[in-house]
Structures are given as structure tokens and as C-alpha cells.
Motif scaffolding. Structure first.
Motif, PDB file in Angstrom:
ATOM      1  N   TYR A 133      -9.219  -4.622  -1.812  1.00  0.00           N
ATOM      2  CA  TYR A 133      -8.083  -4.616  -1.280  1.00  0.00           C
ATOM      3  C   TYR A 133      -8.099  -4.371   0.148  1.00  0.00           C
ATOM      4  O   TYR A 133      -7.990  -3.499   0.702  1.00  0.00           O
ATOM      5  CB  TYR A 133      -7.041  -3.520  -2.090  1.00  0.00           C
ATOM      6  N   TYR A 160      -4.365   0.746   6.945  1.00  0.00           N
ATOM      7  CA  TYR A 160      -3.229  -0.104   6.238  1.00  0.00           C
ATOM      8  C   TYR A 160      -2.038  -0.105   6.706  1.00  0.00           C
ATOM      9  O   TYR A 160      -1.260   0.996   6.592  1.00  0.00           O
ATOM     10  CB  TYR A 160      -3.407   0.445   4.852  1.00  0.00           C
ATOM     11  N   ASP A 213      -0.430  -7.490  -0.109  1.00  0.00           N
ATOM     12  CA  ASP A 213       0.946  -6.691  -0.369  1.00  0.00           C
ATOM     13  C   ASP A 213       2.083  -7.385  -0.906  1.00  0.00           C
ATOM     14  O   ASP A 213       2.973  -6.745  -1.786  1.00  0.00           O
ATOM     15  CB  ASP A 213       1.154  -6.268   1.072  1.00  0.00           C
ATOM     16  N   THR A 224       1.563   0.908   5.159  1.00  0.00           N
ATOM     17  CA  THR A 224       1.646   1.977   4.137  1.00  0.00           C
ATOM     18  C   THR A 224       2.915   2.779   3.944  1.00  0.00           C
ATOM     19  O   THR A 224       3.635   3.225   4.890  1.00  0.00           O
ATOM     20  CB  THR A 224       0.566   3.045   4.236  1.00  0.00           C
ATOM     21  N   THR A 234       0.765  -1.261   0.063  1.00  0.00           N
ATOM     22  CA  THR A 234      -0.109   0.035   0.064  1.00  0.00           C
ATOM     23  C   THR A 234       0.842   1.253  -0.172  1.00  0.00           C
ATOM     24  O   THR A 234       1.952   1.310   0.604  1.00  0.00           O
ATOM     25  CB  THR A 234      -0.903  -0.041   1.122  1.00  0.00           C
TER      26      THR A 234
END
Length: 348
Positions: free
Chosen positions: A248, A288, A255, A291, A28
Motif C-alpha cells: 500500500y 500517508y 485510496d 490519513t 488510510t
């Protein structure tokens, strides 16, 4: 930059931060794109780079907010990759993407009160939906001056953008007026279904509900779209964000094989009146956990004086992701303040 711009012309002219956003492979990514920082170039270059590095065009989903922006993205990608390759991707607005999902799979969804549609549904426009509400008010003997059609429609639209169907909205209706609105809302939904029709807000809400409640359909699209890109992320509403979460998930399991690239800037969020929630982009890194944050701070449009003034104004916002725009165009002329004598002169 290690890669040749002769082999990959879409990498030409990228600054270091743009290059990182374009070439980051998996996981992400939150690209904090300041005004005039070249975000469209980053988005299209990232997609082109994915394809050039072996990603199937069928695996790519790119979502933006306007048909104009979607067309521009498709045109740029066609220059890089060719039209035939771009046709294999899903590039479009949220409503366009949801429309594709529903045309294929709406028959797999049924509401809690057993309302259902087939895949050949029709989409009612503003005039159609107002006519339905007008007829409901007449049938319910409700005064249009008290229950204004435009207001009722806005309430229903806002509820759907918050993922509240008529049943859910009714649980929040405590006052007499809102209780009546909930009755209108329920009847409105019932009449749409009887006509195998959706309104524009249904397209988002029903797509999300379909994916939430039908695991087979959800897995089909989540497995297909390994690389997802979302433009103007600061303007997403709850329904739009839930759609992305379905494709997602926040569990990070995708990922290693895919990516979610959200591009936006909370400082440019202006659509709260349409249901957009700037907190979504603020909380993205919490949702997330892994990220990568990339800031595009170089502005290619304005001079230093303008950007310095903008930075000084926006830094007073309490809820924002910090960035500092700068320019290589020099300082430029000083800013002039124009004060009109009256409102008419100012509007001119």
C-alpha cells in the motif's frame, strides 16, 4: 447508527468512535486504540463490514503479531462470515504472510551477489542458525569467548530487521570487531543460500527485497490486497513497515479503491529490544498525507481511578499521540501501593 444491527450483528454495541473505524470505507486510517478499548472487535468488525458491503475476501489482508491473535481473529470472523469465506482471506502474522509470498515467488528474487533460492526453501530454527555460526567461527579461527554465538546471532537479526543485508552492514562496520562480524554475516548468508535455507528474519527481509526489485510480483500483490489491516502497529520494525509500504504505497493512488487501517498505540510500545520502532506510528500521518485519525479512548476494563493514574503517568512522555482514556465503570477503589521488604518478597 444508521445501519441495522440485526442485518449486521458485528455492529452491535459499538461506540461512536469504534463505529467510525469499522465503517470508514476507503483511504488510510490510523486507529489510536488505548488499552482495553476493544481494538480486536474493531478489526474483526471492520473486516466483516467490508465483506458484507461487497468486498471480495480475496482482497483482504489482515496482519497481526502473534499466532494466538491471528487465531482469535479468524475465529471471530468465522462466527460473523463462516469459515469458507475466512479461508479466502490472508489473516496471519508477518512471518506467516511473508511465508506465503515466498512459497509462491522466491524464485523471482536474486541478491546482488547472485545468491538465490527456490520456492521449496527450508526454514532454519535457532539451533540450526547457531550451529552455522559456530562452524564459521571455527573455520575462521575466531575465539567464541570474544565472538559469542548468541551475540553474533542477535547482531545479524537486528541488522535484518533494519533491512541491512551483509553487504549493507559491512558499509557501517568501522571497528575491527564489527568488520569481523560483517565477514561472519556474509559467510552465514552464503551458507544459508547453499542449503536453500532461510532464517526467520530472512522471511521479512527477502519478501521486502523481492517486492522492491520485482515490479511484476509487487504489482500482483498490491493489486490483490485492496484492503489491508495491521494490528499492534506500534510494534512494527523497519522491515515490516517496508512490507506494508510495498503493498500500500504512500502515493495515495489506492485510496479511492482500497484502505490501509493501522491500529495501535505508541503508549503501549514495549518491543524496541526486538527491533520495533515507535517512530513508525508517530510518523504514519506524515507518510500517508490523507490519513484519518480515530481515537478509541473509552476503556472497558478498568475503573476511573486507575485510568486517571495511568493518564497522569503517560502524559509525561514527550513522543506520543495524545489521548485520554476514560471509563463508564465509575471511580472504583483507590490505588494501593505495595512495597516489599526485599527483592525475594517482591518477586513472589
Amino acid at each position: 447508527m444508521p445501519e441495522s444491527t440485526q442485518e449486521k450483528p458485528f455492529l452491535k454495541g459499538l461506540n461512536n468512535e469504534q463505529y467510525q473505524a469499522v465503517t470508514e470505507k476507503n483511504g488510510t486510517i490510523l486507529v489510536l486504540a488505548g488499552a482495553g478499548s476493544g481494538k480486536t472487535k474493531v478489526l474483526t468488525s471492520r473486516i466483516a463490514n467490508l465483506v458484507q458491503n461487497g468486498t471480495s475476501p480475496n482482497d483482504i489482508l489482515a496482519v497481526t503479531f502473534t499466532n494466538k491473535a491471528a487465531r482469535e481473529m479468524q475465529e471471530r470472523l468465522s462466527c460473523y462470515l463462516g469459515e469458507n469465506i475466512v479461508k479466502r482471506m490472508w489473516v496471519g502474522t508477518f512471518h506467516n504472510i511473508c511465508g506465503k509470498i515466498l512459497r509462491r515467488d522466491l524464485e523471482n528474487y536474486k541478491t546482488k551477489d547472485n545468491r538465490s533460492w527456490n520456492n521449496n526453501y527450508v526454514i532454519y530454527d535457532d539451533t540450526d542458525t547457531k550451529t552455522i555460526i559456530k562452524n564459521i567461527l571455527k573455520d575462521f579461527n575466531l575465539d567464541e569467548k570474544v565472538y559469542e554465538i548468541k551475540s553474533i546471532k542477535a547482531i545479524i537479526s537486528n541488522a535484518k530487521n533494519k533491512m541491512q543485508d551483509a553487504y549493507t552492514y559491512a558499509t557501517y562496520a568501522k571497528e575491527y570487531y564489527t568488520q569481523k562480524v560483517s565477514e561472519i554475516y556474509y559467510e552465514y548468508e552464503k551458507r544459508l543460500a547453499l542449503n536453500n535455507a532461510l532464517d526467520f528474519d530472512d522471511m521479512l527481509m527477502l519478501s521486502v527485497n523481492l517486492l522492491k526489485e520485482n515490479s511484476e510480483t509487487r504489482e500482483k500483490y498490491a493489486n490483490r490486497f485492496k484492503h489491508i489491516l495491521v494490528d499492534e502497529f506500534q510494534d512494527t520494525n523497519q522491515a515490516q513497515y517496508d512490507l506494508i509500504n510495498m503493498l500500500y504505497p504512500t502515493d495515495c493512488l489506492k485510496d479511492n479503491i482500497g484502505s490501509l487501517c493501522a491500529v495501535g498505540d505508541v503508549d503501549q510500545s514495549i518491543y524496541s529490544w526486538r527491533g520495533a520502532d515507535f517512530k513508525i506510528i508517530l510518523n504514519f500521518q506524515k507518510d500517508y498525507k490523507n490519513t484519518k485519525l480515530i481515537k478509541l479512548e473509552q476503556n472497558y476494563r478498568s475503573t476511573g481511578v486507575i485510568l486517571d493514574a495511568a493518564n497522569e503517568v503517560i502524559k509525561n512522555n514527550e513522543a506520543r499521540l495524545e489521548k485520554n482514556l476514560y471509563s463508564n465503570k465509575g471511580k472504583g477503589e483507590k490505588i494501593s501501593l505495595f512495597e516489599a521488604e526485599d527483592n525475594y518478597s517482591e518477586s513472589r
